[in-house]
Design a protein around this motif. Structure first.
Motif, PDB file in Angstrom:
ATOM      1  N   ARG A  38      37.103 -24.606  19.704  1.00  0.00           N
ATOM      2  CA  ARG A  38      37.390 -23.821  20.569  1.00  0.00           C
ATOM      3  C   ARG A  38      36.603 -23.909  21.678  1.00  0.00           C
ATOM      4  N   GLN A  39      36.828 -23.364  23.036  1.00  0.00           N
ATOM      5  CA  GLN A  39      36.241 -23.643  24.147  1.00  0.00           C
ATOM      6  C   GLN A  39      36.036 -22.308  24.993  1.00  0.00           C
ATOM      7  N   LYS A  43      31.860 -23.896  29.142  1.00  0.00           N
ATOM      8  CA  LYS A  43      31.371 -24.569  28.125  1.00  0.00           C
ATOM      9  C   LYS A  43      32.283 -25.588  27.579  1.00  0.00           C
ATOM     10  N   GLU A  44      31.723 -26.668  27.016  1.00  0.00           N
ATOM     11  CA  GLU A  44      32.673 -27.667  26.422  1.00  0.00           C
ATOM     12  C   GLU A  44      33.210 -27.296  25.117  1.00  0.00           C
ATOM     13  N   ARG A  45      34.525 -27.953  24.678  1.00  0.00           N
ATOM     14  CA  ARG A  45      35.002 -27.637  23.507  1.00  0.00           C
ATOM     15  C   ARG A  45      34.480 -27.811  22.396  1.00  0.00           C
ATOM     16  N   GLU A  46      34.250 -27.095  21.453  1.00  0.00           N
ATOM     17  CA  GLU A  46      33.482 -27.277  20.184  1.00  0.00           C
ATOM     18  C   GLU A  46      34.210 -27.236  18.907  1.00  0.00           C
ATOM     19  N   ALA A  92      36.710 -17.106  22.944  1.00  0.00           N
ATOM     20  CA  ALA A  92      37.051 -18.488  23.301  1.00  0.00           C
ATOM     21  C   ALA A  92      38.447 -18.631  23.242  1.00  0.00           C
ATOM     22  N   TYR A  94      40.878 -20.788  21.472  1.00  0.00           N
ATOM     23  CA  TYR A  94      41.086 -21.464  20.025  1.00  0.00           C
ATOM     24  C   TYR A  94      41.908 -22.434  20.015  1.00  0.00           C
ATOM     25  N   TYR A  95      41.955 -23.628  19.535  1.00  0.00           N
ATOM     26  CA  TYR A  95      42.811 -24.878  19.591  1.00  0.00           C
ATOM     27  C   TYR A  95      43.009 -25.332  18.154  1.00  0.00           C
ATOM     28  N   ASP A 107      36.294 -33.731  18.972  1.00  0.00           N
ATOM     29  CA  ASP A 107      37.578 -33.573  19.488  1.00  0.00           C
ATOM     30  C   ASP A 107      38.278 -34.975  19.669  1.00  0.00           C
TER      31      ASP A 107
END
Length: 123
Positions: A38-39, A43-46, A92, A94-95, A107
């Motif tokens: 999620r991002q 913020k950075e993707r986490e 966020a 979500y991916y 990632d």
């Protein structure tokens, strides 16, 4: 090659639940490890959650453990993220991500990505 399409995002009040789905194309879906990231804005993707290709191994980010559950149905070429007790900080995009060889929480370990689905949790 795998193509991923997420769905199920939306607006929910704090304490509520959502289930995200990630539908994959390709006959070899069952050979791919899958993950959710999620991002949030600015913020950075986490990393959020990981599931192995047969579903026997799962792990979660500390921030979602006990609230989110990742699962997969290889017959339907779909991976799910059941999210409960949602908090505003879960807001966020979500991916879902796939890779045939990784078990990473980074990632950079994933070759294939969906376009993302927005989850917004209001307080």
């Amino acid at each position: 090659q795998v193509q991923l399409v997420e769905s199920g995002g939306g607006l929910v009040q704090a304490g509520g639940s959502l289930r995200l789905s990630c539908a994959a194309s390709g006959r070899t879906f069952g050979n791919y490890a899958m993950a959710w990231f999620r991002q949030a804005p600015g913020k950075e993707r986490e990393f959020v959650a990981f599931i192995s290709w047969q579903g026997g191994t799962t792990y979660y980010a500390h921030s979602v453990k006990g609230r989110f559950t990742i699962s997969r149905d290889n017959a339907k070429n779909t991976v799910y993220l059941q999210m409960t007790t949602l908090k505003p900080e879960d807001t966020a995009v979500y991916y879902c991500a796939a890779d045939p060889t990784t078990s990473s929480v980074s990632d950079v370990g994933y070759r294939f990505w969906g376009q993302g689905t927005q989850v917004t949790v209001s307080s």
